[in-house]
Structure formats: C-alpha cells, structure tokens
Scaffold this active site. Sequence first.
Site, short mmCIF file in Angstrom:
data_model
loop_
_atom_site.label_atom_id
_atom_site.label_comp_id
_atom_site.label_asym_id
_atom_site.label_seq_id
_atom_site.Cartn_x
_atom_site.Cartn_y
_atom_site.Cartn_z
N TYR A 156 0.40 -1.15 -0.15
CA TYR A 156 -0.16 -0.63 0.29
C TYR A 156 0.75 0.63 0.13
O TYR A 156 1.14 1.69 -0.74
CB TYR A 156 -0.78 -0.24 1.71
CG TYR A 156 -1.84 1.18 1.43
CD1 TYR A 156 -3.51 1.38 0.32
CD2 TYR A 156 -2.11 2.13 2.41
CE1 TYR A 156 -4.09 1.63 0.84
CE2 TYR A 156 -2.74 3.23 2.40
CZ TYR A 156 -3.39 2.84 1.84
OH TYR A 156 -4.27 3.94 1.79
N LYS A 160 1.26 4.08 -2.89
CA LYS A 160 0.97 4.59 -3.27
C LYS A 160 2.00 6.31 -3.94
O LYS A 160 1.65 7.33 -4.37
CB LYS A 160 0.19 5.19 -2.21
CG LYS A 160 -1.36 4.79 -1.79
CD LYS A 160 -2.63 5.62 -2.39
CE LYS A 160 -3.43 4.85 -2.06
NZ LYS A 160 -4.95 5.33 -2.69
N GLN A 220 -0.74 4.41 20.30
CA GLN A 220 -0.67 4.69 19.03
C GLN A 220 -1.04 5.86 19.31
O GLN A 220 -2.41 6.04 19.49
CB GLN A 220 -0.19 3.83 18.13
CG GLN A 220 -1.35 2.42 18.08
CD GLN A 220 -1.60 1.90 18.81
OE1 GLN A 220 -1.49 1.82 19.48
NE2 GLN A 220 -2.33 1.61 17.91
N ARG A 222 -3.11 8.75 16.61
CA ARG A 222 -3.63 8.74 14.99
C ARG A 222 -4.60 10.48 15.19
O ARG A 222 -5.57 10.67 16.37
CB ARG A 222 -4.83 8.07 14.06
CG ARG A 222 -4.48 6.06 14.20
CD ARG A 222 -2.76 6.29 12.94
NE ARG A 222 -2.23 5.45 12.53
CZ ARG A 222 -1.38 5.00 13.14
NH1 ARG A 222 -0.88 5.05 13.65
NH2 ARG A 222 -1.22 3.43 13.11
N PRO A 285 2.36 2.50 12.03
CA PRO A 285 2.87 3.37 12.94
C PRO A 285 2.43 4.40 14.32
O PRO A 285 1.40 3.98 14.60
CB PRO A 285 2.36 4.59 11.50
CG PRO A 285 1.95 4.07 10.81
CD PRO A 285 1.24 2.76 11.38
P1 NAD Z 1 -12.67 1.97 0.76
O1 NAD Z 1 -12.56 0.75 0.32
O2 NAD Z 1 -14.32 1.92 1.30
O3 NAD Z 1 -12.77 2.63 -1.43
C1 NAD Z 1 -11.78 2.06 -1.43
C2 NAD Z 1 -12.65 2.11 -3.17
O4 NAD Z 1 -12.31 1.38 -4.35
C3 NAD Z 1 -13.59 0.41 -2.67
O5 NAD Z 1 -14.70 0.92 -3.54
C4 NAD Z 1 -13.25 -0.86 -3.97
O6 NAD Z 1 -13.89 -1.33 -4.34
C5 NAD Z 1 -12.30 0.21 -4.68
N1 NAD Z 1 -11.37 -0.82 -5.43
C6 NAD Z 1 -10.30 -1.42 -4.85
N2 NAD Z 1 -9.72 -1.81 -6.03
C7 NAD Z 1 -9.90 -1.88 -6.99
C8 NAD Z 1 -9.75 -2.06 -8.42
N3 NAD Z 1 -8.62 -2.46 -8.35
N4 NAD Z 1 -10.42 -1.58 -9.00
C9 NAD Z 1 -11.98 -1.13 -9.49
N5 NAD Z 1 -11.75 -0.37 -8.26
C10 NAD Z 1 -11.21 -0.73 -6.55
O7 NAD Z 1 -12.03 2.95 1.04
P2 NAD Z 1 -11.65 4.57 0.87
O8 NAD Z 1 -11.67 5.08 2.75
O9 NAD Z 1 -13.44 5.10 0.92
O10 NAD Z 1 -10.51 5.02 0.48
C11 NAD Z 1 -10.84 5.51 -0.94
C12 NAD Z 1 -9.38 5.66 -1.14
O11 NAD Z 1 -8.78 7.34 0.03
C13 NAD Z 1 -8.24 5.10 -1.76
O12 NAD Z 1 -7.44 5.11 -2.60
C14 NAD Z 1 -7.41 5.30 -0.13
O13 NAD Z 1 -6.07 4.47 -0.19
C15 NAD Z 1 -7.43 6.84 -0.24
N6 NAD Z 1 -7.74 7.07 1.48
C16 NAD Z 1 -8.16 6.70 2.85
C17 NAD Z 1 -8.19 7.39 3.69
C18 NAD Z 1 -9.26 7.03 4.70
O14 NAD Z 1 -8.42 6.84 5.90
N7 NAD Z 1 -10.62 6.19 4.42
C19 NAD Z 1 -6.56 7.67 4.14
C20 NAD Z 1 -5.92 7.47 3.03
C21 NAD Z 1 -6.51 7.37 1.96
N1 UDP Z 2 -6.03 -0.37 15.50
C1 UDP Z 2 -6.46 -1.31 17.09
N2 UDP Z 2 -7.94 -1.87 16.99
C2 UDP Z 2 -8.43 -2.48 15.85
C3 UDP Z 2 -8.15 -1.59 14.98
C4 UDP Z 2 -6.93 -0.80 14.76
O1 UDP Z 2 -5.90 -1.06 17.81
O2 UDP Z 2 -10.00 -2.89 16.29
C5 UDP Z 2 -5.17 0.25 15.93
C6 UDP Z 2 -3.96 0.13 14.19
O3 UDP Z 2 -3.25 -0.80 15.51
C7 UDP Z 2 -3.84 1.39 13.84
C8 UDP Z 2 -4.94 1.99 14.48
O4 UDP Z 2 -5.61 1.62 15.46
O5 UDP Z 2 -2.78 1.50 15.04
C9 UDP Z 2 -5.50 2.67 13.28
O6 UDP Z 2 -5.77 1.19 12.76
P1 UDP Z 2 -6.27 1.87 10.97
O7 UDP Z 2 -6.12 -0.01 10.08
O8 UDP Z 2 -7.93 2.20 11.62
O9 UDP Z 2 -5.57 2.34 10.37
P2 UDP Z 2 -3.72 2.66 9.90
O10 UDP Z 2 -3.28 1.41 11.19
O11 UDP Z 2 -3.99 2.45 8.73
O12 UDP Z 2 -3.86 4.72 10.55
#
Ligand code: NAD
Ligand code: UDP
Length: 329
Positions: A156, A160, A220, A222, A285
């Site tokens: 990931y 990205k 940790q 966030r 992280p």
């Molecule tokens: P999500 O998993 O709900 O949405 C991702 C969508 O992409 C889903 O609908 C999934 O079916 C679709 N998808 C996955 N692989 C695909 C493919 N190969 N072709 C077509 N569609 C595909 O997640 P989200 O939280 O809505 O995230 C949306 C975007 O924002 C992502 O790119 C994610 O990396 C980025 N992002 C989200 C967060 C967050 O906290 N929500 C944080 C950082 C980055």
């Molecule tokens: N986490 C947790 N319990 C859970 C899910 C996540 O303690 O049931 C922790 C995880 O280890 C991380 C933080 O919550 O430290 C955020 O996790 P998440 O998967 O939401 O996002 P990311 O790690 O990608 O920021």
Amino acid sequence: MITSRERRQLDPVKRILVTGGAGFLGSHLCDRLLEQGHEVVCADNLFTGTKRNIAHLLGHPRFEFLRHDVTFPLYLEVDEIWNLACPASPIHYQHDPVQTTKTSVHGAINMLGLAKRLRARIFQASTSEVYGDPKVHPQPESYWGHVNPVGPRSCYDEGKRCAETLFFDYHRQHGLEIKVARIFNTYGPRMHPNDGRVVSNFIVQALRGEPLTIYGEGLQTRSFCYADDLIEGFLRLMASPPDVTGPMNLGNPGEFTIRELADLVIELTGSSSTLDFRPLPADDPVQRQPDIGYARRVLGWEPRVPLREGLMRTIAYFDALLSGRPAAA
Ligand code: NAD
Ligand code: UDP
C-alpha cells in the site's frame, strides 16, 4: 474539435469519473458532485465498496455505475477524473498485496493515460502512509517519510508513493493538471462494518457489546477526520488554480491515542464492552498527525467536525445498519 479542457471552461456542468466511487469516501464524493449538478460516472470493481453505498444514486439521471477494475484500461469521455480506487484498510490491502500494488500503480497509469488523452484534470487519493512510521511530527508535505519497502504494509505505502511519482512525472512530462491529496485517517457513515479499521471496528464491537480490540497498548496515535470535512477539502483542492498540484495533507490535526478513542466510543455508545489487548501489527505507525498549514493557507480549509460529534453521527449510522433499519448517511 475542442479539447476537454476548453469544454470545461465553457460548460459549468462537467462529466466526471470517480474511480472507487462505491467505496466509503468515493460514494460521499459522488453525492457532492451530483449536488453540484455534474454528471458522474462511478467505476468500481466492488472489492471493498458496495452497491449499498450508491443504492440511492442508481436511478439518478446524472449517475452511472460501471463495474470496472482500474488495473485494466478504461475508454470514456470525461472532463475530470478522481482516482480513489484502492482498498484502504490494512486487512483488505494485505489480503492480496500484489493486487494492491497493481491497483495503485497500474490503476494510476491507466487513469493518467486517460487524463492525458482527454487533457482532463486528475485527482489522486494519496495517503499519510507515504510518511510510513514518521520520525518528524506533525508531518508536513516536505517530509519524505520513513517507509519499510519490504514489510506487510509496503504494498500500500510504496504503491501509493509510486502513484505520486507517476502523477508528478505526467505533470512535468505531459503538462497534465494534477491534484494530489495525502489523506489522513478519515471516518464516517458508509465505512464497511468489517473493514478492520479502528473506528468502524470499535463502534461495531461496542454496539454488539463485544470487547474492543486494542492492538499493542493503545498508546499509538492517529488524527481522525470526519468524512464531510475531508470531501470539502477534496472539492476545494480540485477547484484550485493549476499551479496548486499538492501533494497536500488533508486531515484533522486533533490527535488521540487509540486507547482514548476506545474510551470515547464506549462512553458515546453507552456500551458495557471491555478492552481486549492484542499484539501490535508489524510496522504499525507510532504517531500520526497532519500539518495542514498548506491547505489552510491555499484553500482556506480546515476541518470543522469535532471527533465526539463525528463519532456520534457514525455510531447512529452503524446502529441503524446493524439493526437492519435504513441507515441515514
Ligand atoms: P474503500 O475501501 O471504502 O474504497 C475504495 C474503493 O475502491 C472501493 O469501493 C473498492 O471496491 C474500490 N477498488 C479497490 N480496488 C479497485 C480496483 N482495482 N478497481 C476498481 N475499484 C477498486 O476506502 P476509502 O476509505 O473510501 O478510500 C478511498 C481512497 O482514499 C483510497 O484510494 C484510499 O487509499 C484513500 N485513503 C483513504 C483514507 C481513509 O482514512 N479513509 C486514508 C488515506 C487514503
Ligand atoms: N487498531 C486497533 N484495534 C483495531 C483496529 C486498529 O487498536 O481493532 C489500531 C491499529 O493498530 C493502528 C490504529 O488503530 O494503530 C489505526 O488503525 P487503522 O487500521 O484504522 O488505520 P492505519 O493503521 O492505516 O492508520
């Protein structure tokens, strides 16, 4: 023949492609773009997204759903592209890590190729994960990160990062108008109840009266941004002048430990759930908080919804979903 860019300048109603539009953030974005009067094509392979998120849009005259995997080319005529397709939760993106990298990298190449042919402005949903386990706090855009290239999160994080590289190379090499947002942890209605992210996990566990699973000691941190705030940031970034390319941090600087989040969710749900401490996943992280000075300065944007209020709205959504009532989202 007029180019897509010229048409955009003439016509305020745009035809817009949203990849990942059936996901959590993508579906909220589709809502907002339709509210603004645009035509929206949502392309999604439904890996982590669901038709439930867009069920209310399926009969809309300006909305179209395409089941499509962005690792394959897509031929469409649109004025603007938002590239959100990619699983975002660690359990989902680690389920098939090779596909995750392909989605980020091949998906970016395919969407950038489309944007290049159409001369369309293109947005990339990047992530705070490009900073890895950061050694600078809070994280400004100028920080290059501290990322493990060979760990379980690398598919990931590095996918990205490579997508960002591609966006900036298409910008420099082909003059594409790009907008790259680095999104920090965002939550809200329409998160998948089983996607394993901390906010959805804790709320679902609390509503079911199950123990809340805390990884490590829960020390940790966030910073949690409510979805509506983030989407407002997306729209402002996309509408900004061409020289504003990003990468731009978008997130809420309010920083909480995971333990604090668990306590707040228990309080707000009135749950009797206990805490269940589990091993910390690899490369998790330790600390994360966005420096949003750039977004404040250039977009006049900052989040408005406090964690407590956003959690209450999200709890109401999951409560309705779990009890089979229509969930207002
Ligand atoms: P999500 O998993 O709900 O949405 C991702 C969508 O992409 C889903 O609908 C999934 O079916 C679709 N998808 C996955 N692989 C695909 C493919 N190969 N072709 C077509 N569609 C595909 O997640 P989200 O939280 O809505 O995230 C949306 C975007 O924002 C992502 O790119 C994610 O990396 C980025 N992002 C989200 C967060 C967050 O906290 N929500 C944080 C950082 C980055
Ligand atoms: N986490 C947790 N319990 C859970 C899910 C996540 O303690 O049931 C922790 C995880 O280890 C991380 C933080 O919550 O430290 C955020 O996790 P998440 O998967 O939401 O996002 P990311 O790690 O990608 O920021």
